[in-house]
Design an enzyme around this catalytic site. Structure first.
Site, PDB file in Angstrom:
ATOM      1  N   ASN A   7       0.881  -1.164   0.000  1.00 20.83           N
ATOM      2  CA  ASN A   7       0.000   0.000   0.000  1.00 20.83           C
ATOM      3  C   ASN A   7       0.923   1.220   0.000  1.00 20.83           C
ATOM      4  OD1 ASN A   7      -1.868   1.951   0.470  1.00 20.83           O
ATOM      5  ND2 ASN A   7      -2.750   1.002   2.298  1.00 20.83           N
ATOM      6  N   LYS A  14       3.336   0.652   3.074  1.00 22.11           N
ATOM      7  CA  LYS A  14       2.859  -0.273   4.102  1.00 22.11           C
ATOM      8  C   LYS A  14       2.878  -1.656   3.467  1.00 22.11           C
ATOM      9  CE  LYS A  14      -1.170  -0.091   7.178  1.00 22.11           C
ATOM     10  NZ  LYS A  14      -2.472   0.535   7.343  1.00 22.11           N
ATOM     11  N   HIS A 200     -12.639   3.922  -0.173  1.00 23.24           N
ATOM     12  CA  HIS A 200     -12.661   2.947   0.941  1.00 23.24           C
ATOM     13  C   HIS A 200     -13.386   1.661   0.549  1.00 23.24           C
ATOM     14  CE1 HIS A 200     -12.475   6.452   4.094  1.00 23.24           C
ATOM     15  NE2 HIS A 200     -11.263   5.969   3.847  1.00 23.24           N
ATOM     16  N   HIS A 228     -17.059   3.525   7.632  1.00 24.63           N
ATOM     17  CA  HIS A 228     -15.601   3.491   7.801  1.00 24.63           C
ATOM     18  C   HIS A 228     -15.185   4.859   8.334  1.00 24.63           C
ATOM     19  CE1 HIS A 228     -11.385   2.337   6.831  1.00 24.63           C
ATOM     20  NE2 HIS A 228     -11.283   3.650   6.933  1.00 24.63           N
ATOM     21  N   LEU A 229     -14.797   4.888   9.611  1.00 24.68           N
ATOM     22  CA  LEU A 229     -14.461   6.157  10.256  1.00 24.68           C
ATOM     23  C   LEU A 229     -12.999   6.151  10.688  1.00 24.68           C
ATOM     24  CD1 LEU A 229     -17.631   6.313  12.586  1.00 24.68           C
ATOM     25  CD2 LEU A 229     -17.424   7.127  10.230  1.00 24.68           C
ATOM     26  N   GLY A 232      -9.921   9.656   7.163  1.00 28.55           N
ATOM     27  CA  GLY A 232     -10.961   9.882   6.157  1.00 28.55           C
ATOM     28  C   GLY A 232     -12.164   9.038   6.573  1.00 28.55           C
ATOM     29  N   ARG A 261     -11.122  17.267   6.660  1.00 27.04           N
ATOM     30  CA  ARG A 261     -11.925  17.602   5.477  1.00 27.04           C
ATOM     31  C   ARG A 261     -13.333  18.029   5.868  1.00 27.04           C
ATOM     32  NH1 ARG A 261     -10.574  12.052   2.944  1.00 27.04           N
ATOM     33  NH2 ARG A 261      -8.349  12.288   2.545  1.00 27.04           N
ATOM     34  N   MET A 304      -9.259  12.060  16.810  1.00 27.94           N
ATOM     35  CA  MET A 304     -10.464  11.876  17.620  1.00 27.94           C
ATOM     36  C   MET A 304     -10.146  11.682  19.108  1.00 27.94           C
ATOM     37  SD  MET A 304     -13.623  11.925  17.822  1.00 27.94           S
ATOM     38  CE  MET A 304     -14.529  11.799  16.300  1.00 27.94           C
ATOM     39  N   ILE A 352     -11.675   5.192  14.289  1.00 27.05           N
ATOM     40  CA  ILE A 352     -12.714   5.753  15.167  1.00 27.05           C
ATOM     41  C   ILE A 352     -13.854   4.745  15.341  1.00 27.05           C
ATOM     42  CG2 ILE A 352     -14.398   7.614  15.430  1.00 27.05           C
ATOM     43  CD1 ILE A 352     -12.497   9.397  13.722  1.00 27.05           C
TER      44      ILE A 352
HETATM   45  P1  ADP Z   1      -6.495   6.173   8.538  1.00 37.05           P
HETATM   46  O1  ADP Z   1      -7.735   6.702   7.887  1.00 37.05           O
HETATM   47  O2  ADP Z   1      -5.333   7.092   8.399  1.00 37.05           O
HETATM   48  O3  ADP Z   1      -6.203   4.728   8.235  1.00 37.05           O
HETATM   49  P2  ADP Z   1      -7.315   5.186  11.131  1.00 37.05           P
HETATM   50  O4  ADP Z   1      -8.329   4.245  10.585  1.00 37.05           O
HETATM   51  O5  ADP Z   1      -6.142   4.618  11.821  1.00 37.05           O
HETATM   52  O6  ADP Z   1      -6.839   6.255  10.074  1.00 37.05           O
HETATM   53  O7  ADP Z   1      -8.104   6.140  12.167  1.00 37.05           O
HETATM   54  C1  ADP Z   1      -7.475   7.219  12.781  1.00 37.05           C
HETATM   55  C2  ADP Z   1      -8.484   7.863  13.738  1.00 37.05           C
HETATM   56  O8  ADP Z   1      -8.893   6.879  14.698  1.00 37.05           O
HETATM   57  C3  ADP Z   1      -7.925   9.038  14.496  1.00 37.05           C
HETATM   58  O9  ADP Z   1      -8.865  10.095  14.532  1.00 37.05           O
HETATM   59  C4  ADP Z   1      -7.748   8.446  15.886  1.00 37.05           C
HETATM   60  O10 ADP Z   1      -7.857   9.431  16.881  1.00 37.05           O
HETATM   61  C5  ADP Z   1      -8.912   7.502  15.943  1.00 37.05           C
HETATM   62  N1  ADP Z   1      -8.748   6.557  17.074  1.00 37.05           N
HETATM   63  C6  ADP Z   1      -7.821   5.610  17.230  1.00 37.05           C
HETATM   64  N2  ADP Z   1      -7.942   5.005  18.450  1.00 37.05           N
HETATM   65  C7  ADP Z   1      -8.979   5.622  19.068  1.00 37.05           C
HETATM   66  C8  ADP Z   1      -9.627   5.464  20.332  1.00 37.05           C
HETATM   67  N3  ADP Z   1      -9.204   4.559  21.213  1.00 37.05           N
HETATM   68  N4  ADP Z   1     -10.673   6.278  20.616  1.00 37.05           N
HETATM   69  C9  ADP Z   1     -11.100   7.201  19.731  1.00 37.05           C
HETATM   70  N5  ADP Z   1     -10.548   7.395  18.525  1.00 37.05           N
HETATM   71  C10 ADP Z   1      -9.504   6.617  18.190  1.00 37.05           C
END
Ligand code: ADP
Length: 422
Positions: A7, A14, A200, A228-229, A232, A261, A304, A352
């Site tokens: 990736n 990655k 996604h 998917h949170l 993005g 965003r 978050m 998230i």
């Molecule tokens: P990406 O889209 O870069 O792959 P991720 O899926 O890793 O990102 O998500 C990143 C988000 O997840 C960030 O906003 C981070 O704060 C949030 N996050 C990770 N662990 C927690 C948690 N324990 N509680 C709340 N939010 C979290």
């Protein structure tokens, strides 16, 4: 067979090396041998995180949060080619490697962000496919070039391997025109390909498939809304296994509020601000993509975890950002249930979605009228874990399911090589 999944982002690579084949896929017995990440390519130093896993089970934890500190090491790599050479060096290293030579790698699966209307499934990469990915660069100017760089570099060091492209957009190609067209003159779509593509797709596809395993009912028989949170964020309406609508659009800017965003917004706003503040095209783009969303509203962070912390300490703007985030998810839950004439399951995934019990709870709050009821205890228990978070009596199943995009890359790679369509 051993499949390397890659990736490649603009400054990162990655990777996972996965032992798999058709039989292992059937039995769900794939094994991740090693995983890692080269970050800050072109910076001095770059960073390598690497973890050898050997016989660990299939389901992988979140890479960046779980790798122990000693595995993070400074390295010098100037470009993607060097990064990939480094990845192969570490995978074949006598002490910490998992194969003795690159020849043991049987195939490579590459994530490609944009496949336009041309690619509706994963494909074996040929010169024609490369041309097609190039043609989509205009739709994903930051991502597709990085994906191609990774492919070229990998092809150079593994010239005899089959390489497969797995597209983020492909899963959403099943959307009907009423969902993917914008209300612009039709000629704009015909001339410039301006339409909703969605992103996604690999994650929405994986979690809906996984739900089928958990419930014993295949997604082809269900109406599912996947959320998917991550940094993005996007939601998808899956009607009997097919994506029929999704919140991200022509670019990943549309839809939900995200880390930096805006998500949905009246397009005239940007024309108005650009005129008032004399913004260049680049500045306007940056405003909407990098300075807005959770960061722009809270003024605290795009992360978050930090927003939740600030909100708990009484920061009003952090609370507002949280409110806006969950409210928009709730709106789309209603909209997509309406689009499909009902909903059987809602799935939360991404950093998230997998971890924030608060966001999951607030997004579903007040949706009892459409059969969505979250169980407080179950929701609390499923932080970073897979499981059902709805009450026993909830008509709609609500789930937290960690995503596993790498597994989809590996499976599609095997199926493309074996000529199996799915
Ligand atoms: P990406 O889209 O870069 O792959 P991720 O899926 O890793 O990102 O998500 C990143 C988000 O997840 C960030 O906003 C981070 O704060 C949030 N996050 C990770 N662990 C927690 C948690 N324990 N509680 C709340 N939010 C979290």
């Amino acid at each position: 067979m051993k499949v390397l999944v890659l990736n490649c982002g603009s400054s990162s690579v990655k990777f996972q090396l996965i032992e798999t084949d058709l039989q292992r896929i059937d039995q769900q017995e794939e094994v991740v041998l090693a995983q890692g990440l080269v970050e800050k390519i072109g910076f001095s130093p770059s960073i390598l995180r690497y973890q050898r896993l050997n016989e660990n089970p299939l389901k992988m934890p979140e890479l960046k949060d779980t790798l122990p500190a000693p595995d993070k090491e400074p390295i010098e790599v100037l470009g993607h080619e060097e990064a990939i050479q480094y990845v192969l060096k570490v995978l074949t290293d006598a002490e910490r490697g998992v194969v003795s030579s690159p020849d043991e790698i049987d195939a490579v699966g590459h994530r490609v962000v944009h496949g336009g209307e041309r690619f509706q499934t994963s494909v074996l990469i040929t010169d024609e496919v490369v041309e097609g990915i190039h043609a989509c660069v205009e739709f994903a100017p930051l991502h597709n070039p990085a994906n191609l760089k990774g492919y070229y570099a990998c092809k150079e060091v593994l010239p005899n391997c089959p390489h497969v492209a797995v597209f983020d957009t492909a899963f959403h190609q099943s959307m009907p025109p009423k969902a993917y067209l914008y209300g612009l003159p039709y000629g704009i779509y015909q001339k410039h390909g301006i339409r909703r593509y969605g992103f996604h797709g690999i994650s929405h596809r994986y979690v809906s498939y996984r739900l089928g395993q958990l419930t014993g009912v295949h997604r082809d028989e269900l109406r599912i809304i996947t959320c998917h949170l991550g940094n993005g964020c996007s939601m998808t309406a899956l009607d009997h296994g097919r994506s029929v609508d999704t919140t991200m659009g022509f670019t990943p800017l549309e839809g939900l509020l995200m880390g930096t965003r805006t998500g949905d917004m009246d397009p005239s706003i940007i024309l108005s601000i650009a005129a008032k503040e004399e913004l260049t095209w680049g500045e306007a783009n940056s405003l909407m993509n990098k300075h807005s969303g959770l960061l722009g509203i809270s003024g605290v962070s795009s992360d978050m975890r930090e927003i939740e912390k600030a909100a708990a300490e009484g920061n009003e703007r952090a609370k507002l950002a949280l409110d806006m985030f969950s409210y928009r998810i709730k709106k789309y839950l209603g909209a997509y249930a309406a689009a499909m004439g009902g909903v059987d399951h809602v799935i939360f995934t991404g950093g998230i979605g997998e971890n924030s019990e608060m966001v999951r709870r607030d997004s579903c709050l007040g949706l009892g009228f459409m059969g969505v009821e979250v169980d407080e205890q179950r929701n609390k228990k499923c932080v970073g874990h897979e499981g059902k978070i709805s009450t026993e009596s909830s008509r709609v199943g609500v789930w937290a399911i960690p995503t596993n995009e790498e597994l989809v890359f590996a499976r599609d790679t095997v199926r493309c090589i074996e000529g199996v369509t799915k």
